[in-house]
Design a protein around this motif. Structure first.
Motif, short mmCIF file in Angstrom:
data_model
loop_
_atom_site.label_atom_id
_atom_site.label_comp_id
_atom_site.label_asym_id
_atom_site.label_seq_id
_atom_site.Cartn_x
_atom_site.Cartn_y
_atom_site.Cartn_z
N MET A 1 46.11 51.10 22.81
CA MET A 1 44.93 50.71 23.57
C MET A 1 44.57 49.25 23.35
SD MET A 1 41.41 52.87 23.65
CE MET A 1 40.23 52.57 24.95
N SER A 2 45.27 48.61 22.46
CA SER A 2 44.97 47.22 22.16
C SER A 2 45.62 46.30 23.17
CB SER A 2 45.47 46.87 20.75
OG SER A 2 46.87 47.05 20.69
N THR A 3 44.95 45.23 23.50
CA THR A 3 45.47 44.21 24.39
C THR A 3 45.14 42.86 23.80
OG1 THR A 3 43.41 44.30 25.65
CG2 THR A 3 45.26 45.59 26.49
N LYS A 4 45.80 41.84 24.25
CA LYS A 4 45.51 40.50 23.80
C LYS A 4 44.15 40.07 24.34
CE LYS A 4 50.37 39.16 23.58
NZ LYS A 4 51.39 38.22 24.06
N PRO A 5 43.46 39.15 23.63
CA PRO A 5 42.14 38.74 24.07
C PRO A 5 42.14 38.22 25.49
CG PRO A 5 42.58 37.95 21.85
CD PRO A 5 43.86 38.53 22.38
N HIS A 6 41.24 38.73 26.30
CA HIS A 6 41.01 38.27 27.66
C HIS A 6 42.18 38.57 28.59
CE1 HIS A 6 37.72 36.71 25.63
NE2 HIS A 6 37.90 35.41 25.73
N GLN A 7 43.09 39.47 28.20
CA GLN A 7 44.16 39.88 29.10
C GLN A 7 43.76 41.14 29.87
OE1 GLN A 7 47.05 38.11 29.62
NE2 GLN A 7 45.98 36.62 28.33
N TYR A 8 42.77 41.84 29.38
CA TYR A 8 42.31 43.04 30.04
C TYR A 8 41.46 42.67 31.25
CZ TYR A 8 39.79 47.39 30.87
OH TYR A 8 39.25 48.51 31.44
N GLU A 9 41.77 43.27 32.39
CA GLU A 9 41.01 42.99 33.62
C GLU A 9 40.06 44.15 33.91
OE1 GLU A 9 41.67 41.84 38.34
OE2 GLU A 9 43.38 42.17 37.00
N MET A 10 38.79 43.89 33.83
CA MET A 10 37.77 44.90 34.04
C MET A 10 37.55 45.14 35.53
SD MET A 10 33.80 44.82 32.74
CE MET A 10 34.29 44.58 31.04
N LYS A 11 37.40 46.40 35.90
CA LYS A 11 37.09 46.75 37.28
C LYS A 11 35.59 46.67 37.52
CE LYS A 11 41.00 49.97 37.50
NZ LYS A 11 41.40 51.39 37.73
N ALA A 12 35.23 46.59 38.80
CA ALA A 12 33.81 46.51 39.13
C ALA A 12 33.07 47.77 38.70
CB ALA A 12 33.64 46.29 40.64
N SER A 13 33.71 48.94 38.84
CA SER A 13 33.07 50.19 38.43
C SER A 13 32.85 50.23 36.92
CB SER A 13 33.92 51.38 38.86
OG SER A 13 35.24 51.29 38.32
N GLU A 14 33.80 49.68 36.16
CA GLU A 14 33.65 49.65 34.70
C GLU A 14 32.53 48.71 34.28
OE1 GLU A 14 38.33 50.55 33.53
OE2 GLU A 14 37.59 48.49 33.67
N LEU A 15 32.45 47.56 34.94
CA LEU A 15 31.35 46.65 34.64
C LEU A 15 30.01 47.29 34.98
CD1 LEU A 15 30.37 43.85 33.78
CD2 LEU A 15 30.72 43.07 36.13
N PHE A 69 34.58 28.89 34.27
CA PHE A 69 35.43 29.03 33.10
C PHE A 69 36.53 30.04 33.38
CE2 PHE A 69 31.00 28.37 31.69
CZ PHE A 69 31.14 27.09 31.20
N ILE A 70 37.75 29.73 32.94
CA ILE A 70 38.90 30.58 33.15
C ILE A 70 39.33 31.17 31.82
CG2 ILE A 70 41.25 30.71 34.02
CD1 ILE A 70 39.18 30.08 36.14
N ARG A 71 39.33 32.51 31.75
CA ARG A 71 39.78 33.24 30.56
C ARG A 71 39.02 32.87 29.29
NH1 ARG A 71 44.33 36.16 31.52
NH2 ARG A 71 45.46 35.67 33.43
#
Length: 216
Positions: A1-15, A69-71
């Motif tokens: 379940m681990s990902t690199k920092p800021h590589q995970y893309e959040m969906k609108a429903s999750e936000l 800001f990017i990433r």
């Protein structure tokens, strides 16, 4: 379940689930009482509307700021500069103290409410400890763990909120909203800080939007 920092893309429903879970908590439960104590008029609904409008402006500000800001979030951007880092450190410290105080207050209310209505034989310390362990475990999994925990809470929140609204439709008394502004606008603006504390769901945007706007 681990990902690199800021590589995970959040969906609108999750936000949306994160914002709902953050907003519907102790602040909403205590808002009617606190608003009634701070205002001596029937203009509490106007104060809530004003606070909602201010919150929407703050959400717009957060989204507009993050688009530059990017990433990285605004704190990471400030920390890179030789001079701006002296602005970032106090801001990070301010947020740290704020979240610690909010967590302490929420845990206190959670323990009291659970002991009063659900688990009256369970010590408050045990209830608070269980909530802290669950929260710490979710945080240890990174942003994905926090989102997953919030998604689990949202159906319960929506069900409870819908039930309260439906069951209280018959108790609504529209005439209690009048007279309007019997003491002028000043009490409305003076009491706006009470609902602003309850509608502070824009704060997680400073940290979550970096995962949502990666490809936007």
């Amino acid at each position: 379940m681990s990902t690199k920092p800021h590589q995970y893309e959040m969906k609108a429903s999750e936000l949306g689930c994160v914002l709902i879970s953050y907003n519907f908590g102790v602040g909403i439960l205590t808002l009617p009482r606190d608003l009634a104590l701070s205002l001596d008029t029937s203009d509490g609904w106007m104060t809530v509307l004003l606070a909602g409008f201010i919150t929407l402006l703050l959400v717009y500000f957060c989204v507009t700021l993050q688009k530059h800001f990017i990433r990285e979030n605004v704190f990471e951007y400030l920390l890179k500069g030789p001079f701006s880092k002296w602005i970032a450190f106090p801001l990070v410290l301010l947020f740290l103290v704020y979240f610690m105080l909010v967590a302490a207050m929420v845990l206190r209310y959670f323990g009291l409410a659970s002991k009063m209505y659900l688990l009256d034989q369970t010590p408050t310390e045990v209830l608070v400890m269980v909530m802290l362990i669950i929260s710490a475990y979710a945080a240890s999994k990174g942003i994905e763990g926090i989102i997953f925990l919030n998604i689990l809470f949202v159906p319960t929140i929506i069900l409870a909120l819908s039930s309260v609204i439906v069951l209280n439709i018959g108790n609504a008394q529209v005439e209690k909203m009048f007279p309007i502004l019997p003491e002028g606008l000043f009490p409305v603006f003076e009491g706006v800080f009470v609902p602003l504390f309850a509608l502070n769901f824009f704060i997680p945007l400073f940290f979550c939007l970096v995962f949502y706007l990666i490809k936007k």
